[in-house]
Design an enzyme around this catalytic site. Structure first.
Site, PDB file in Angstrom:
ATOM      1  CG  HIS A 293      -1.760  -1.113   1.379  1.00 53.71           C
ATOM      2  ND1 HIS A 293      -2.706  -1.658   0.349  1.00 53.71           N
ATOM      3  CD2 HIS A 293      -1.801  -2.359   2.490  1.00 53.71           C
ATOM      4  CE1 HIS A 293      -3.293  -2.796   0.976  1.00 53.71           C
ATOM      5  NE2 HIS A 293      -2.682  -3.160   2.012  1.00 53.71           N
TER       6      HIS A 293
ATOM      7  CD  GLU B  81      -3.470  -3.883   5.265  1.00 59.58           C
ATOM      8  OE1 GLU B  81      -3.198  -5.063   5.669  1.00 59.58           O
ATOM      9  OE2 GLU B  81      -4.015  -3.863   4.255  1.00 59.58           O
TER      10      GLU B  81
ATOM     11  NE  ARG C 134      -5.464  -7.347  -5.398  1.00 64.64           N
ATOM     12  CZ  ARG C 134      -6.219  -6.490  -5.318  1.00 64.64           C
ATOM     13  NH1 ARG C 134      -6.098  -5.369  -6.253  1.00 64.64           N
ATOM     14  NH2 ARG C 134      -7.235  -6.264  -4.444  1.00 64.64           N
TER      15      ARG C 134
END
Length: 366
Positions: free
Chosen positions: A100, A123, A261
């Protein structure tokens, strides 16, 4: 004000048929895999809040009066949006290998049309059951020895840059591997890893079975493996390449959809942006609770947990979402059972009681 929530469940293929359903007391196994239960105001799945006997979108409720719902400090720092998204996450199959962007990268990339929103997505995962993750690069020399030790000659273009400390070039080589040679390469990797044995190579074999044409199945040999026990937590900041492999946990993140990704997926990949954002020098951060709080470098959130017993008071002034994961917990006079949750607007303090376990999300403003 303490208000009951109703929360969406996301049915992704990698989810569990049992974990979320069992915790929430619904029939198990569920008909479809249940990967995540979302608690928050994210546009892709806002919770609903019960006010005066009627259900309303929590996102719309916050937008209608952000200062009353979020508090002045949260609005000053983040605007009229709840800055975090709380989840229950149940992983039966590996997620995609992903990374990210930072706050600056997200804002700049959003202006270029690369990202769907201008926000970062840090996260924290806190395990409810044993939880396995790959996160952060191994030292390049260690990764070179592990991958070279497979004895697959075709992997020399990956091993060579690792041997001189260049993990970024090794990653580019993997993600740009010619499609016509992928199946043969992965088959050779599977044979070699199976013959060598050991936990990390067994993970490689597992990934080759799920993604038989993806060289990113080597991830367990170039990333660090983390085995979290219940109550242990791991923070993943911007630039940290990672992949969840299995387990059930509570996850909290910045409320964003910005994902790049690197493999183990059929979804599109932006390789140039991936390599721009991924930083092999950044490691994930194990986080231990201080008192009742898991504190992280992310201002968007912190995670709290407690078995409140005869009483615990949370000071007011910030918006919180609380979810019960075990037993019974009374929150502001409302009894919660496993899977049930409430939103507490930024007003006065809230009192917790009970012999069950409660987790809560709040902004990490201080």
């Amino acid at each position: 004000m303490t208000s009951l929530l109703r929360n969406p469940v996301k049915n992704y293929d990698w989810g569990s048929h049992t974990a979320i359903a069992t915790l929430a007391g619904r029939p198990s196994p569920a008909e479809r895999p249940e990967a995540e239960m979302w608690f928050g105001t994210h546009p892709s799945g806002s919770s609903s809040v019960l006010r005066r006997g009627t259900w309303h979108s929590l996102a719309e409720t916050v937008a209608a009066d952000p200062v009353a719902e979020l508090g002045e400090r949260t609005v000053e720092r983040f605007g009229s949006r709840l800055p975090y998204l709380l989840k229950l996450i149940a992983v039966d199959l590996p997620l995609s290998l992903q990374v990210h962007p930072s706050r600056q990268q997200a804002a700049e990339g959003y202006a270029r049309g690369v990202y769907v929103d201008p926000f970062p997505k840090p996260e924290l995962i806190c395990a409810l059951t044993p939880f396995t993750a790959l996160a952060g690069f191994r030292p390049p020399a260690e990764a070179a020895a592990l991958i070279g030790g497979l004895g697959v000659p075709e992997l020399e273009p990956v091993v060579a840059p690792l041997a001189v400390g260049d993990a970024s070039t090794a990653l580019r080589t993997l993600v740009e591997w010619p499609k016509e040679g992928r199946a043969d390469l992965v088959a050779a990797i599977a044979r070699a890893a199976s013959a060598a044995g050991g936990p990390d190579r067994e993970l490689v074999v597992r990934l080759t079975g799920i993604h038989p044409e993806d060289p990113a199945c080597l991830a367990p040999l170039f990333l660090r493996r983390h085995e979290l026990r219940p109550g242990e937590a791991l923070f993943l900041g911007a630039g940290v390449l990672h992949c969840y492999l299995g387990g059930f946990g509570v996850e909290i993140m910045g409320s964003s959809d910005n994902v790049l990704r690197a493999g183990l997926t059929s979804k599109p990949m932006d390789i140039d942006e991936l390599l721009r954002v991924t930083d092999p020098s950044i490691s994930p951060l194990p986080v231990e609770p201080v008192g009742n709080l898991y504190r992280t470098p992310a201002p968007e959130f912190r995670l709290g947990t407690a078995v409140p017993g005869s009483g615990l008071t949370l000071e007011g002034g910030v918006p919180r979402i609380l979810v019960c994961t075990q037993g019974e917990v009374e929150v502001g006079g409302r009894m919660l059972r496993p899977g049930e949750s409430v939103f507490v607007r930024a007003a006065g303090p809230v009192r917790l009681r009970g012999s069950g376990t409660v987790f809560w999300a709040e902004p990490g403003l201080d």
